[in-house]
Write a protein that holds these residues in place. Structure first.
Motif, short mmCIF file in Angstrom:
data_model
loop_
_atom_site.label_atom_id
_atom_site.label_comp_id
_atom_site.label_asym_id
_atom_site.label_seq_id
_atom_site.Cartn_x
_atom_site.Cartn_y
_atom_site.Cartn_z
N GLN A 15 0.74 -1.42 0.19
CA GLN A 15 -0.16 0.13 0.17
C GLN A 15 0.95 1.38 -0.07
OE1 GLN A 15 -2.36 -0.99 3.58
NE2 GLN A 15 -4.24 -1.46 2.21
N ASP A 16 1.85 1.17 0.69
CA ASP A 16 2.96 2.53 0.79
C ASP A 16 3.57 2.59 -0.66
OD1 ASP A 16 2.44 2.56 3.45
OD2 ASP A 16 4.14 1.80 4.06
N GLN A 17 3.90 1.48 -1.23
CA GLN A 17 4.46 1.74 -2.63
C GLN A 17 3.54 1.93 -3.58
OE1 GLN A 17 7.82 1.06 -3.68
NE2 GLN A 17 7.00 1.91 -5.37
N GLN A 18 2.23 1.70 -3.45
CA GLN A 18 1.08 2.15 -4.52
C GLN A 18 0.90 3.52 -4.21
OE1 GLN A 18 -1.82 -0.84 -3.47
NE2 GLN A 18 -1.26 -2.13 -5.17
N SER A 20 3.20 5.80 -2.85
CA SER A 20 4.23 6.46 -3.51
C SER A 20 4.16 6.49 -4.96
CB SER A 20 5.50 5.88 -2.91
OG SER A 20 6.64 6.25 -3.44
N ASP A 21 3.75 5.36 -5.63
CA ASP A 21 3.82 5.62 -7.13
C ASP A 21 2.63 6.52 -7.66
OD1 ASP A 21 5.68 3.55 -7.14
OD2 ASP A 21 4.20 2.02 -7.72
N LYS A 22 1.52 6.51 -6.91
CA LYS A 22 0.48 7.37 -7.47
C LYS A 22 0.77 8.87 -7.09
CE LYS A 22 -4.15 8.66 -6.22
NZ LYS A 22 -5.54 8.46 -5.29
N ASN A 24 3.70 10.03 -7.27
CA ASN A 24 4.80 10.28 -8.24
C ASN A 24 4.32 10.51 -9.62
OD1 ASN A 24 7.78 10.57 -9.07
ND2 ASN A 24 7.22 8.56 -10.26
N ARG A 25 3.12 9.72 -10.04
CA ARG A 25 2.62 9.88 -11.07
C ARG A 25 1.73 11.15 -11.22
NH1 ARG A 25 0.95 4.58 -10.25
NH2 ARG A 25 -1.20 5.07 -9.81
N GLU A 26 1.41 11.67 -9.88
CA GLU A 26 0.43 12.89 -10.12
C GLU A 26 1.48 14.15 -10.19
OE1 GLU A 26 -1.66 12.74 -6.20
OE2 GLU A 26 -3.10 11.46 -7.20
N ARG A 27 2.57 13.75 -9.39
CA ARG A 27 3.69 14.88 -9.70
C ARG A 27 4.21 15.12 -11.11
NH1 ARG A 27 9.13 14.85 -9.90
NH2 ARG A 27 9.12 12.61 -9.89
N LEU A 28 4.38 13.95 -11.88
CA LEU A 28 4.84 14.06 -13.05
C LEU A 28 3.71 14.65 -14.08
CD1 LEU A 28 6.80 10.64 -13.66
CD2 LEU A 28 7.78 12.93 -13.29
N GLU A 29 2.50 14.47 -13.89
CA GLU A 29 1.26 14.82 -14.79
C GLU A 29 1.05 16.41 -14.24
OE1 GLU A 29 -0.61 13.80 -16.91
OE2 GLU A 29 0.28 11.89 -16.86
#
Length: 270
Positions: A15-18, A20-22, A24-29
């Motif tokens: 859950q922590d990894q998911q 973090s991934d979310k 990061n995706r939001e930051r890149l978007e």
């Protein structure tokens, strides 16, 4: 730790990894929306105007290409500039296309047969329409090929967003000879001067793309920044050396105190 505890721990990590991934995706978007897409729109607007003006002016931009197995062919004219994008508002891929074409068909012979085969394979790979017939020697043996070709080269400048790297990739196809070259740019590097540089490059008014031109003032500033960085690095190394020396000294003192205490203990037992 029991099985249930292990499962809870693994689930928590996932859950922590998911999460973090979310994030990061939001930051890149967000970087794409706020920094990159405005630059892609700038590129689109510039080259739309660029293509429109060239369709009116029709400049005679002459280029030369080397045909594998043959030689350099001069006199091709650049024309038919057009631009297309995958979106009007949120652009991730942008194509600037044009061609370089000989005004008339050309005929030439290629010998020996090995080089002639290289030329034929090249025309087939490039989807260039051609006709051929054999070249024969005095004994009527085939020693090569005659070619008749309407030489047209498809050229592409493709601007593509790399979301993961927050970069704009530029792929250039069949411009400086046949083949592909690629470059990457940060969004902050793209401005009017950058666009003008590409425009001059496309019209063959400059031989290199985005050559580095640095003023004396900028050079001096870069030298000062480098000196400060070196001074900071030297200071960090000195501090680390002092820290290591201090730790070694403290460790030595601890060891000496332990030895003295051990000696006193042994002496007391006697």
């Amino acid at each position: 730790m029991g099985l249930l505890d292990d499962l809870k721990s693994e689930a928590g990590k996932l859950q922590d990894q998911q999460s973090s991934d979310k994030a990061n995706r939001e930051r890149l978007e967000a970087i794409y929306r706020e920094e990159i897409n405005p630059k892609m729109l700038m590129i689109s607007n510039y080259f739309n105007d660029f293509s429109d003006q060239l369709s009116i002016l029709k400049p005679k931009t002459e280029v030369a290409y080397t045909i594998p197995g043959h030689k350099e062919v001069k006199g091709l004219i650049q024309k038919n500039y057009s631009i297309s994008a995958d979106s009007l508002e949120s652009i991730k891929k942008l194509h600037l296309r044009f061609i370089a074409e000989l005004p008339n068909e050309t005929e030439f012979s290629v010998t020996p047969k090995l080089k002639a085969a290289e030329t034929r394979n090249f025309f087939e790979q490039q989807n260039i329409t051609f006709s051929e017939w054999p070249v024969r020697d005095a004994l009527q043996e085939v020693i090569g090929l005659n070619f008749q070709v309407k030489l047209k080269v498809d050229i592409l400048f493709m601007f593509q967003v790399d979301i993961e790297k927050s970069m704009i990739q530029l792929s250039i196809v069949n411009f400086e000879g046949f083949g592909v070259t690629q470059k990457s740019y940060r969004p902050e590097a793209i401005n009017e001067a950058w666009l003008e540089d590409i425009g001059h490059y496309i019209l063959r008014k400059s031989e290199t793309l985005h050559s580095l031109k640095i003023s004396d003032e900028v050079k001096q500033r870069l030298r000062e920044q480098l000196k400060h960085s070196m001074d900071d690095r030297d200071r960090e190394i000195k501090e680390m050396d002092e820290l290591r020396a201090k730790e070694a000294f403290e460790e030595e003192q601890k060891e000496n105190r332990f030895i003295k205490m051990l000696k006193r203990t042994i002496k007391g037992r006697k």
